[in-house]
Design a protein around this motif. Sequence first.
Motif, mmCIF file in Angstrom:
data_model
loop_
_atom_site.group_PDB
_atom_site.id
_atom_site.type_symbol
_atom_site.label_atom_id
_atom_site.label_comp_id
_atom_site.label_asym_id
_atom_site.label_seq_id
_atom_site.Cartn_x
_atom_site.Cartn_y
_atom_site.Cartn_z
ATOM 1 N N ARG A 311 7.923 -7.676 -5.366
ATOM 2 C CA ARG A 311 7.930 -6.694 -6.452
ATOM 3 C C ARG A 311 8.029 -8.111 -7.573
ATOM 4 N N ILE A 312 8.719 -8.042 -8.650
ATOM 5 C CA ILE A 312 9.224 -8.387 -9.664
ATOM 6 C C ILE A 312 9.348 -6.890 -9.856
ATOM 7 N N VAL A 313 10.906 -8.002 -10.186
ATOM 8 C CA VAL A 313 11.620 -6.161 -11.174
ATOM 9 C C VAL A 313 12.057 -6.593 -12.652
ATOM 10 N N THR A 314 12.196 -7.931 -12.616
ATOM 11 C CA THR A 314 12.362 -8.288 -13.755
ATOM 12 C C THR A 314 11.882 -10.038 -14.181
ATOM 13 N N ALA A 315 12.069 -10.164 -15.707
ATOM 14 C CA ALA A 315 11.589 -11.785 -16.024
ATOM 15 C C ALA A 315 11.573 -11.358 -17.719
ATOM 16 N N VAL A 337 15.040 -19.158 -18.019
ATOM 17 C CA VAL A 337 13.982 -18.131 -18.163
ATOM 18 C C VAL A 337 14.324 -17.421 -16.322
ATOM 19 N N ILE A 338 14.248 -16.523 -16.158
ATOM 20 C CA ILE A 338 14.472 -16.007 -14.304
ATOM 21 C C ILE A 338 13.569 -14.600 -14.097
ATOM 22 N N VAL A 339 13.394 -14.530 -13.114
ATOM 23 C CA VAL A 339 12.624 -14.106 -12.295
ATOM 24 C C VAL A 339 13.313 -12.848 -11.156
ATOM 25 N N GLN A 340 13.526 -12.403 -11.324
ATOM 26 C CA GLN A 340 13.871 -10.988 -10.062
ATOM 27 C C GLN A 340 13.137 -10.772 -9.600
ATOM 28 N N PHE A 341 12.794 -10.678 -8.060
ATOM 29 C CA PHE A 341 12.482 -9.839 -7.628
ATOM 30 C C PHE A 341 12.922 -8.935 -6.249
ATOM 31 N N VAL A 342 11.699 -8.331 -5.273
ATOM 32 C CA VAL A 342 11.932 -8.114 -3.647
ATOM 33 C C VAL A 342 11.182 -8.241 -3.233
ATOM 34 N N GLU A 384 15.153 -7.358 0.853
ATOM 35 C CA GLU A 384 15.652 -8.574 0.523
ATOM 36 C C GLU A 384 15.645 -8.900 -1.060
ATOM 37 N N GLU A 385 15.986 -9.380 -2.048
ATOM 38 C CA GLU A 385 16.429 -9.243 -3.587
ATOM 39 C C GLU A 385 16.812 -11.175 -3.793
ATOM 40 N N ALA A 386 15.712 -11.402 -4.817
ATOM 41 C CA ALA A 386 15.976 -12.956 -5.199
ATOM 42 C C ALA A 386 16.224 -13.031 -6.881
ATOM 43 N N VAL A 387 16.158 -13.673 -7.106
ATOM 44 C CA VAL A 387 16.492 -15.029 -8.899
ATOM 45 C C VAL A 387 15.752 -15.731 -8.566
ATOM 46 N N ALA A 388 14.939 -16.426 -9.389
ATOM 47 C CA ALA A 388 15.245 -17.743 -9.742
ATOM 48 C C ALA A 388 15.119 -18.054 -11.074
ATOM 49 N N PHE A 403 2.891 -15.096 -24.831
ATOM 50 C CA PHE A 403 2.929 -14.166 -23.641
ATOM 51 C C PHE A 403 3.419 -15.255 -22.279
ATOM 52 N N ALA A 404 4.071 -14.513 -21.341
ATOM 53 C CA ALA A 404 4.227 -15.491 -19.865
ATOM 54 C C ALA A 404 3.766 -14.606 -19.176
ATOM 55 N N ASP A 405 3.466 -15.014 -18.462
ATOM 56 C CA ASP A 405 2.820 -15.669 -16.625
ATOM 57 C C ASP A 405 3.833 -15.725 -15.601
ATOM 58 N N VAL A 406 4.548 -14.624 -15.034
ATOM 59 C CA VAL A 406 5.533 -14.958 -13.995
ATOM 60 C C VAL A 406 4.421 -14.212 -12.520
ATOM 61 N N ALA A 407 4.523 -14.812 -11.830
ATOM 62 C CA ALA A 407 4.504 -14.639 -9.891
ATOM 63 C C ALA A 407 5.493 -15.425 -8.838
ATOM 64 N N VAL A 408 5.201 -15.115 -8.004
ATOM 65 C CA VAL A 408 6.091 -14.811 -6.448
ATOM 66 C C VAL A 408 4.940 -14.941 -5.769
ATOM 67 N N ALA A 409 5.105 -16.601 -4.922
ATOM 68 C CA ALA A 409 4.252 -16.645 -3.835
ATOM 69 C C ALA A 409 4.425 -17.294 -2.561
ATOM 70 N N ASP A 410 4.260 -16.716 -1.862
ATOM 71 C CA ASP A 410 4.407 -18.068 -0.278
ATOM 72 C C ASP A 410 3.386 -18.482 -0.021
ATOM 73 N N GLY A 411 4.147 -20.282 0.387
ATOM 74 C CA GLY A 411 3.547 -21.320 0.435
ATOM 75 C C GLY A 411 3.439 -22.068 0.240
#
Lengths: 461, 274
Positions: A311-315, A337-342, A384-388, A403-411
């Motif tokens: 879940r992206i908390v903020t960007a 650009v910061i992307v913070q997620f859980v 766990e939380e992380a920020v990119a 507009f900005a699209d942000v995404a978190v993926a696995d792989g």
Amino acid sequence: MSSEWAIRVHNLSKTYRLYARPGDRGKQWILPAVQKCLGREPVQYYREVHAVENVSFEVKKGETLGIIGRNGSGKSTLLQLIVGTLTPTGGTIDIDGRVAALLELGAGFHPEFSGRENVFLNASLLGLSQADIDAQLDDMLAFAEIGASIDQPVKTYSSGMVVRLAFAVMAHVKADILVIDEALAVGDAFFVQKCMRFLRTFMERGTVLFVSHDSSAILNLCHRAIWLENGQIQIQGSSKTVTEQYLASEHRSETFCSPDHSAQSDIVPRPLTAPLHDMRLNFINQSHLRNDIEIFSFQGKGRGFGSGGARIVTAGIFDHEAKHELSWVIGGEAVCVIVQFVASVAIRRVVVGFFIKDRLGQILFGDNTHLTTNAHPISLDVGEEAVACFPFRIPILPQGVYFADVAVADGTPSEHMQLQWIHDAFRLESRTSSTSTGLIGVPFGKIEIRKLSRTKEALAS
Amino acid sequence: MASRQYGLSPLMVFTSMSSHWNLLCLLTKREIVSRYRGSLLGVVWAFLHPTVMLAVYTIVFRGAFGMRWGRDGESAMDFGLLLFSGLIIHALFAESIHRAPYLIVNHSNYVKKIVFPLEILAWTSLGAALFHAAISALVLIVFYGVLHHSLHWTMLLIPVLLLPLALVTIGISWFLASAGVFLRDLGHASGPVTTVMLFLSPVFYPASAFPDSYRVLLYANPLTFLITQAQDVLIWGKAPSWVGIGLYCVCSYLIAWAGLLWFQKTRKAFADVL
């Protein structure tokens, strides 16, 4: 007959009958009729395949409609039906105007005929009279850039030459409707640019039907779009909405595991908030051409897709030290650009990415963390939380909304599962701009003109 | 423009030719030229071929087999010319019919890739055959002139015979071109059938030489009438049977129309099958 519509397609269907053996086709012609006469249930000797099913749409004059879909979704069949090489099984197609098809360029060429003869042959097939062709011939040949080989048989041409010649004919038949398949980008880069220039000019007055599986091409060129899936229209609407949904489904179908949603509710997000900092203050005394970009706050409830594994908390955009979130930046400044997620599930190889797109949805720039973390993948446990952080120099943006699209993926980029992808996560608005042309502006050094003294002497002598 | 409709009116036989006249001329010219392209003698072969055939027929059938037509004062050369006049008619028919089942199959690009007036392919193949028939007729007339130092005025009537022949040929060509898409066997069948038609016609022998009990077979052959007429106008200098030709024209026009109807009705399925 002139109407508002260039193409009207109503309940169009195309069904193929597949026969296991050639003899079955003959049986199908004769036997069912005989069986009916004998009062028996007719036997069906074929298997039906629905290539296009109940498709209805309309294209206004001067409009550009995109058709998007995976391979085998019926895009090409639909085009062939509209062009007239295939006959529909059901439904109607009404076309107002002359259609030129850029489907398989050069397919109508006769290999033994010379280039010139093929031009005549193709142009007269498209309905040009002898006089029309004679008048256009020089333009066509100049456009095709074939040179002296024009009187040689087409079989001696390179594939690029064939395509150029075919395109040249199509470009000069004064068509009202242009039907284009994605395989347009052939030939060298210069010719592709020439074709695109032609296409853009044509789009100003003519109707275009454009087929592709490349969503950015559709976004870039089309007003409206249709997403075709298994021969049926999935959705139709503005090209932005359609391509977003198409993209989302493309990622969905690549999903290889189902996420565990139970852990999600336990986590209380703790955004990295800090006092907002207006960067303009540092530049307040500088030129009026300054590129002020307002950044709006993160919209996590917007449209998006993904398995829910993160879940992206903020960007948002922060200053170059990633300390302060910015509400204004100036084009050309170093930002981050910061992307913070859980993580809601255990993530093996986390990849975070973002891109900035313009009003039409065309992607301007963006990046992901794959290359940085490829050698040493970062894995996250549930909760766990992380920020990119993506530090870069923000380009100068012409006036408009971004507009900005942000995404978190696995792989990895080639094989991954989207955990969460947020469309339009935050908005940027450029108020004034020093750039006049191009999609984005890059900061230049000092621009100047210097007179060369040598020239002056040469002129004097 | 409404959805694509293919014309079915009786006049369509001619409009199919006239509405794409430029294209038809170009394709026919290419058809003829491409056959001789690359050869040293080029179009001269179009003249050489019938000349050599005329010589061979004369030597083999008259010289070796000792065949006679059974008329007084008939020279060896006359026999050859007589044979040849019948062969012109048969060859025009056979050349088109041989190729007809492959017309659409061999041009699948024109079916699947572009919108092409497919019906003109049959005209193209007929046009090339007519060109060769015209050259053969010219060779025959020249030989006749050299041999007899005179010509018949009736020789000018040969186009009158070719018109109904062209109509019946194009009708059957349209039918075969379409049917050949669905039934590939037709390509193999057309050869033997035209050979049978050659021997069941008065090309190598006069109709009177055929046994009475089988003569009905001879007259069932649509070529028989035209072959005897061709021999009349080219060799015997007799005026043709105008009533016969008139009737033949009507029938052959009906055949052409029927062939075109069949072609237009079935063409929608071509792209699905090829």
